[in-house]
Structure formats: structure tokens, C-alpha cells
Write an enzyme that holds these catalytic residues in place. Structure first.
Site, PDB file in Angstrom:
ATOM      1  N   GLY A  40       9.028  -4.690   6.156  1.00 59.23           N
ATOM      2  CA  GLY A  40       7.976  -5.559   6.670  1.00 59.23           C
ATOM      3  C   GLY A  40       8.475  -6.952   6.967  1.00 59.23           C
ATOM      4  O   GLY A  40       9.574  -7.153   7.508  1.00 59.23           O
ATOM      5  N   ASP A  45      15.007  -1.817   0.161  1.00 59.07           N
ATOM      6  CA  ASP A  45      13.602  -1.778   0.574  1.00 59.07           C
ATOM      7  C   ASP A  45      13.538  -1.119   1.942  1.00 59.07           C
ATOM      8  O   ASP A  45      13.923  -1.721   2.952  1.00 59.07           O
ATOM      9  CB  ASP A  45      13.042  -3.209   0.617  1.00 59.07           C
ATOM     10  CG  ASP A  45      11.558  -3.257   0.950  1.00 59.07           C
ATOM     11  OD1 ASP A  45      10.956  -2.181   1.168  1.00 59.07           O
ATOM     12  OD2 ASP A  45      10.998  -4.370   0.988  1.00 59.07           O
ATOM     13  N   CYS A  88     -10.550   3.070   9.406  1.00 57.00           N
ATOM     14  CA  CYS A  88      -9.691   3.316   8.241  1.00 57.00           C
ATOM     15  C   CYS A  88     -10.439   3.026   6.944  1.00 57.00           C
ATOM     16  O   CYS A  88     -10.328   3.783   5.967  1.00 57.00           O
ATOM     17  CB  CYS A  88      -8.426   2.474   8.339  1.00 57.00           C
ATOM     18  SG  CYS A  88      -7.286   3.016   9.631  1.00 57.00           S
TER      19      CYS A  88
END
Length: 401
Positions: free
Chosen positions: A181, A177, A363
Site C-alpha cells: 500500500g 510486506d 460493500c
């Protein structure tokens, strides 16, 4: 107010009323659209609309020198961003487009040391800040709203299942991965199948929490997270996933990134890259976002990614465009953040809260107005590594949701 004639030419969409520092209101009406009334608290602010709006409008809002009197920040930014995009498309200058792309390459030069500092700027913030607006698993990327009534928690679980399905996990697979995170996806994949997961991140906060979660979940023998740049990783992996990290790689480093994916991926392996992308022509990220939120960030078009993928002899086995899922995600984050404004202010200050609100709102507007989207790109060395139809995705999701 010498800037007002320029503003009148700029606003072709929506209705913007500007209250100047002397208290006079100036209404500028374009085509049907949202309406907002803003107040400028000093005479210099008006010029930011015409001299450097992409950077200075956000700075003025952060400082309280520009406030919203009627309507919302969302309404105001919709007017501003839609008109800004129309003005850029109207110019149609190849020279300007060339300069925009050159600027994107310059500002996103990202060697390992600089990448660490840039990641730390955003992700190593006060403990608990991200808990104010993310879901309980701290998924800080686009959720997957499969049904109209999905809330954020449900949509983030669906996102993880959607990614896991496309990875076609097999018992014993080694999974990497990239940009892991706070560990939620890696832990989820390990729970889905008897796979071994390695995550890499440049954030110290993420690294510490991820490994603590692996230990507390009884998965530390099969899941570990390393504090390192993806370029420093070695070994072989049957599955590679990267979610929300390519935006930090930098325009000049795509060949390096996909070259590393090819190097680490086994011949029968599958890789999946989930990234924010641009709908329109290539260009740099908004300068306010670059300065205050994501230093060195870049949002690619498919035309910028495909040459790097092809040069590394990786095969594109699937591309999915998640159109407005991120707009819904950002709205949920913004709603949660605003409801926790007092707690965020106690961690930082009012200026920080206004900055974060501006970031989340801008955003959201970008995704709603077809400026940005999300790409999920599935890759392999052997096309036979992936089934001929997409039925396997739905079958997996039904079993895990």
C-alpha cells in the site's frame, strides 16, 4: 411494464417502490425490512433488474438513469442484495455453483503483466483521491474497532497493532510486506521493533509515496518499498505479512502465492495473511465490481484457501474472523467520501462520484448481511514459532495502544 411481475417475485424482503418513466408508482412489499423508492428514467432500466441486475443496476445508478427518491442508496442496495442472495440460495443448483466457480477462475487469471495493469486501474488514481475518505495513514483495509466509541483513526491504529502482535516481531527480523500500500503498515512495524522491512507493490503512486514517507520519517535505511510483483521477490524473511492483497491474487494462483510465502519464509518464521473472505459458497465477485472497481478481484472462502496452504506444507497456527469490522470501516469511508463529494467531482466528474458511492455502499451492505467477512490467517513452518495461548496478542496491544 412486463418486468414488474418478475420484480414482484424477486422482492421477498423489504419494500421497494418503483416509479416508472411515465411517473406511475408500483409498490412491492416483502417481509419486514428497509424501504426505498427509486425512479427509472427510461424504459430500458426496468429490465436490468431481471436480466442482469448484478451489473446493470450499478451502471444505471452511475449514469443517473436510476435515482433514489425516498430512503437511501444503502436501503435500496440492502433490499437488492439480500433478495439476490436469497434467490441464489433458493435455486440450489449444483450446475450453477460449478459455473460460478469456473467463472471465478476464468476472470481472475492473473499473470504478472495483467496484475500490474489491474492494480494500476484502482490504485493509480488522481493524487489526493484516497485522502478524501481514508485515515491520515492511508490504511485501505479493514480497521479493528475494539471499542464501541472508536473512530476511524483509532480503529486503524488498533488494526496495525493487532497485526504486529500476531507477527511476534523480534529485533533484527527481516519483514516482507506483500502488497504494501502506501507504506503505513511497514513504517509502523519498523517503529514497533528494530526490524528491517521490505514492501512490494505494483502501484507506481504507492511506491513513490511509500519511499518518500520512509525518507521523511528517517527510516529509509531499515524500510524500503519495491515496485515489483511478489512472485519476483527473492531472499529469506523471518516475518511475512500481507494485508488486503490476496483479493487481487486470483483463484487460480493461490498455490503460487502460498508457495512463494513458503519459499521466502525462514524455518522459524511467522506469516500473517489478512484478506476479505466469503461466508457462503465459492463464487465470482460481483461483475459490476470487477468491471469498474477491482478488475480480476476474487474473494475466497476458507475452503478455497486451505488446500493451497496445506499443499505447501504451511501450518495454520491461528485463524481469526473479523465479522463486521469492515462494515464499520466502509461506513466511515462512505461518510467521509460523501462529505467530500465536491472535491472528488473536481478531480473526476459526477459519474465517478456516483460510482465510488455505489462501490462503498454495496460493500458495506455485503459485510452487514453476512455475505463477506475478513479472515486473518497466521502461518508457520514450525508450530513452536507461535505461543500456545493468545495472551501475547493482548499484551502487545496494551503496550502499543
Amino acid at each position: 411494464m412486463l418486468y414488474l411481475p418478475l420484480l414482484r417475485r424477486f422482492v421477498e424482503f423489504g419494500t421497494l417502490t418503483v416509479i416508472d418513466p411515465g411517473g406511475r408508482a408500483h409498490r412491492i412489499k416483502g417481509a419486514d425490512g428497509p424501504s426505498a423508492v427509486i425512479r427509472l428514467h427510461d424504459s430500458s432500466v426496468g429490465w436490468v433488474f431481471v436480466l442482469n441486475p448484478a451489473l446493470a443496476v450499478g451502471e444505471a445508478y452511475m449514469a443517473g438513469r436510476l435515482t433514489i427518491e425516498e430512503g437511501t442508496l444503502f436501503d435500496f442496495l440492502t433490499i437488492a442484495l439480500v433478495n439476490q442472495r436469497r434467490a441464489r440460495l433458493r435455486s440450489g443448483s449444483r450446475v450453477l455453483e460449478f459455473l460460478r466457480k469456473a467463472a471465478g477462475r476464468f476472470w481472475t487469471y492473473n499473470p504478472v503483466g495483467r496484475a500490474r495493469r489491474r492494480v494500476s486501474h484502482h490504485y493509480d488514481l488522481a493524487p489526493g483521491l484516497f485522502d478524501l475518505f481514508l485515515d491520515s495513514d492511508r490504511q485501505y483495509s479493514c480497521a479493528y474497532f475494539a471499542l464501541e466509541g472508536d473512530d476511524l483513526e483509532t480503529a486503524q491504529r488498533r488494526k496495525k497493532a493487532h497485526l504486529a502482535a500476531k507477527l511476534l516481531l523480534r529485533s533484527g527480523d527481516r519483514v516482507l510486506d506483500i502488497g504494501s500500500g502506501w507504506g503505513g503498515l511497514g513504517l509502523y512495524l519498523a517503529d514497533c521493533a528494530a526490524v528491517d522491512v521490505t514492501g512490494v507493490t505494483l502501484s507506481r503512486e504507492q511506491h513513490e509515496l511509500s519511499n518518500a514517507r520512509a525518507v521523511s520519517g528517517g527510516l529509509s535505511e531499515r524500510v524500503r518499498f519495491r515496485l515489483r510483483d511478489y512472485r519476483e521477490e527473492e531472499g529469506c524473511y523471518e516475518r511475512i505479512v500481507s494485508v488486503g492483497m490476496l483479493e487481487h491474487v486470483g483463484l487460480g494462483h493461490y498455490r503460487e502465492f502460498f508457495g512463494k510465502v513458503r519459499e521466502l519464509l525462514t524455518d522459524d518464521g511467522v506469516a500473517l495473511v489478512h484478506t476479505i473472505g466469503r461466508y457462503d459458497t465459492p463464487g465470482p465477485v460481483n461483475p459490476w465490481i470487477l468491471r469498474y472497481i477491482f478488475p480480476g478481484g476474487y474473494v475466497p472462502t476458507l475452503s478455497e484457501l486451505m488446500p493451497a496452504i496445506e499443499e505447501q506444507h504451511l501450518l495454520v497456527t491461528d485463524i481469526e474472523v473479523l465479522k463486521r469490522h469492515y462494515a464499520k470501516t466502509l461506513r466511515a469511508w462512505r461518510t467521509r467520501f460523501v462529505s467530500n463529494w465536491g472535491r472528488a467531482r473536481s478531480m473526476y466528474d459526477e459519474r465517478f462520484c456516483r460510482m465510488w458511492e455505489f462501490y462503498l455502499t454495496a460493500c458495506e451492505v455485503g459485510f452487514l448481511n453476512n455475505i463477506m467477512t475478513v479472515f486473518q490467517i497466521q502461518l508457520a513452518k514450525d508450530p513452536g514459532a507461535v505461543p500456545e495461548t493468545r495472551d501475547y496478542i493482548h499484551e502487545f496491544e496494551e503496550a502499543w495502544q
